[in-house]
Write a protein that holds these residues in place. Structure first.
Motif, PDB file in Angstrom:
ATOM      1  N   GLY A  49      57.588  20.078  12.362  1.00 45.82           N
ATOM      2  CA  GLY A  49      58.569  20.471  11.345  1.00 45.82           C
ATOM      3  C   GLY A  49      59.936  19.864  11.606  1.00 45.82           C
ATOM      4  O   GLY A  49      60.599  19.358  10.698  1.00 45.82           O
ATOM      5  N   LYS A  50      60.371  19.902  12.869  1.00 42.09           N
ATOM      6  CA  LYS A  50      61.669  19.320  13.232  1.00 42.09           C
ATOM      7  C   LYS A  50      61.670  17.812  13.030  1.00 42.09           C
ATOM      8  O   LYS A  50      62.653  17.242  12.547  1.00 42.09           O
ATOM      9  CB  LYS A  50      61.988  19.642  14.693  1.00 42.09           C
ATOM     10  CG  LYS A  50      62.256  21.099  14.957  1.00 42.09           C
ATOM     11  CD  LYS A  50      62.494  21.335  16.432  1.00 42.09           C
ATOM     12  CE  LYS A  50      62.573  22.823  16.712  1.00 42.09           C
ATOM     13  NZ  LYS A  50      62.621  23.118  18.150  1.00 42.09           N
ATOM     14  N   ILE A  51      60.564  17.161  13.417  1.00 46.76           N
ATOM     15  CA  ILE A  51      60.469  15.700  13.273  1.00 46.76           C
ATOM     16  C   ILE A  51      60.559  15.301  11.810  1.00 46.76           C
ATOM     17  O   ILE A  51      61.254  14.349  11.454  1.00 46.76           O
ATOM     18  CB  ILE A  51      59.164  15.168  13.907  1.00 46.76           C
ATOM     19  CG1 ILE A  51      59.216  15.336  15.418  1.00 46.76           C
ATOM     20  CG2 ILE A  51      58.925  13.716  13.537  1.00 46.76           C
ATOM     21  CD1 ILE A  51      57.910  15.039  16.123  1.00 46.76           C
ATOM     22  N   GLU A  52      59.876  16.054  10.961  1.00 49.53           N
ATOM     23  CA  GLU A  52      59.912  15.727   9.529  1.00 49.53           C
ATOM     24  C   GLU A  52      61.327  15.848   8.977  1.00 49.53           C
ATOM     25  O   GLU A  52      61.771  14.988   8.210  1.00 49.53           O
ATOM     26  CB  GLU A  52      58.965  16.643   8.755  1.00 49.53           C
ATOM     27  CG  GLU A  52      58.920  16.284   7.283  1.00 49.53           C
ATOM     28  CD  GLU A  52      58.310  17.367   6.419  1.00 49.53           C
ATOM     29  OE1 GLU A  52      57.735  17.017   5.387  1.00 49.53           O
ATOM     30  OE2 GLU A  52      58.426  18.551   6.768  1.00 49.53           O
ATOM     31  N   SER A  53      62.043  16.891   9.370  1.00 46.97           N
ATOM     32  CA  SER A  53      63.401  17.072   8.845  1.00 46.97           C
ATOM     33  C   SER A  53      64.362  16.015   9.385  1.00 46.97           C
ATOM     34  O   SER A  53      65.292  15.605   8.693  1.00 46.97           O
ATOM     35  CB  SER A  53      63.907  18.477   9.157  1.00 46.97           C
ATOM     36  OG  SER A  53      64.016  18.673  10.553  1.00 46.97           O
ATOM     37  N   ILE A  54      64.134  15.549  10.624  1.00 47.06           N
ATOM     38  CA  ILE A  54      65.011  14.531  11.202  1.00 47.06           C
ATOM     39  C   ILE A  54      64.748  13.154  10.591  1.00 47.06           C
ATOM     40  O   ILE A  54      65.674  12.460  10.162  1.00 47.06           O
ATOM     41  CB  ILE A  54      64.834  14.463  12.739  1.00 47.06           C
ATOM     42  CG1 ILE A  54      65.390  15.742  13.380  1.00 47.06           C
ATOM     43  CG2 ILE A  54      65.522  13.241  13.328  1.00 47.06           C
ATOM     44  CD1 ILE A  54      65.043  15.903  14.843  1.00 47.06           C
TER      45      ILE A  54
END
Length: 192
Positions: free
Chosen positions: A154-159
């Motif tokens: 989830g964090k990777i997608e938002s970054i």
């Protein structure tokens, strides 16, 4: 065993597996699985995928011998598979894809998403060129990376955003294409 350890081989094999596993490109599927099931078993999926890859590294050649295929022939066939996977990544086309899995269990994550046919082909192709210890270290490195991506998808997608994921996928597609050509040329000579 460690006398044959070669950092260059580890790096190259790690890059091949990273490009073939394409865990960054699989983030949309992982996010979709997380939404459908609410939870992804990152630890179990990573461990099972790693075990599958190591087992295939050791038993894959024997399985091929049992059916009368040598490793160089399999490596050439693997080069074709890597070539088509690279084309998919670079051109954004779909030549072949399994249906999106319905649940976030070990089966759709560990196999075929992480340790699928392309990964197994790559492992045997790498075995034709590199020392076993270097391939095992490369598998471990990739499993650790896969685990980190599964845990923080989830964090990777938002970054990165969708554009960032697409750019990374195309870069690794070009790398994979070059590796496929190298595998083909290195192993085709031994067949004649």
């Amino acid at each position: 065993m460690w006398s044959t350890f070669n950092l260059k081989e580890v790096f190259t094999a790690s890059m091949v597996l990273f490009a073939v596993i394409d865990i960054i490109g699989s983030i949309p599927i992982i996010i979709d699985l997380r939404k459908k099931s609410g939870h992804i078993e990152s630890e179990k999926a990573s461990i099972v995928a790693g075990l599958l890859m190591v087992v295939f590294l050791f038993l894959g050649k024997e399985i091929l011998n049992l059916i009368g295929i040598d490793v160089n022939s399999f490596a050439v066939a693997g080069a074709f598979i890597l070539f088509f996977l690279a084309l998919e990544m670079i051109l954004g086309i779909t030549l072949y894809k399994d249906d999106t899995p319905q649940t976030a269990s070990i089966v759709p994550l560990a196999f075929p998403l992480i340790a699928g046919a392309g990964t197994m082909t790559s492992i045997l192709s790498l075995r034709a060129e590199y020392e076993t210890v270097n391939i095992i270290v490369s598998i471990v490195i990739n499993v650790i990376f896969v685990y980190a991506v599964l845990k923080s998808s989830g964090k990777i997608e938002s970054i990165l955003g969708q554009q960032g994921i697409n750019v990374i996928r195309k870069i690794f597609g070009v790398i994979l294409l070059a590796i496929a050509v190298k595998l083909f040329t290195a192993n085709i000579q031994s067949l004649f």
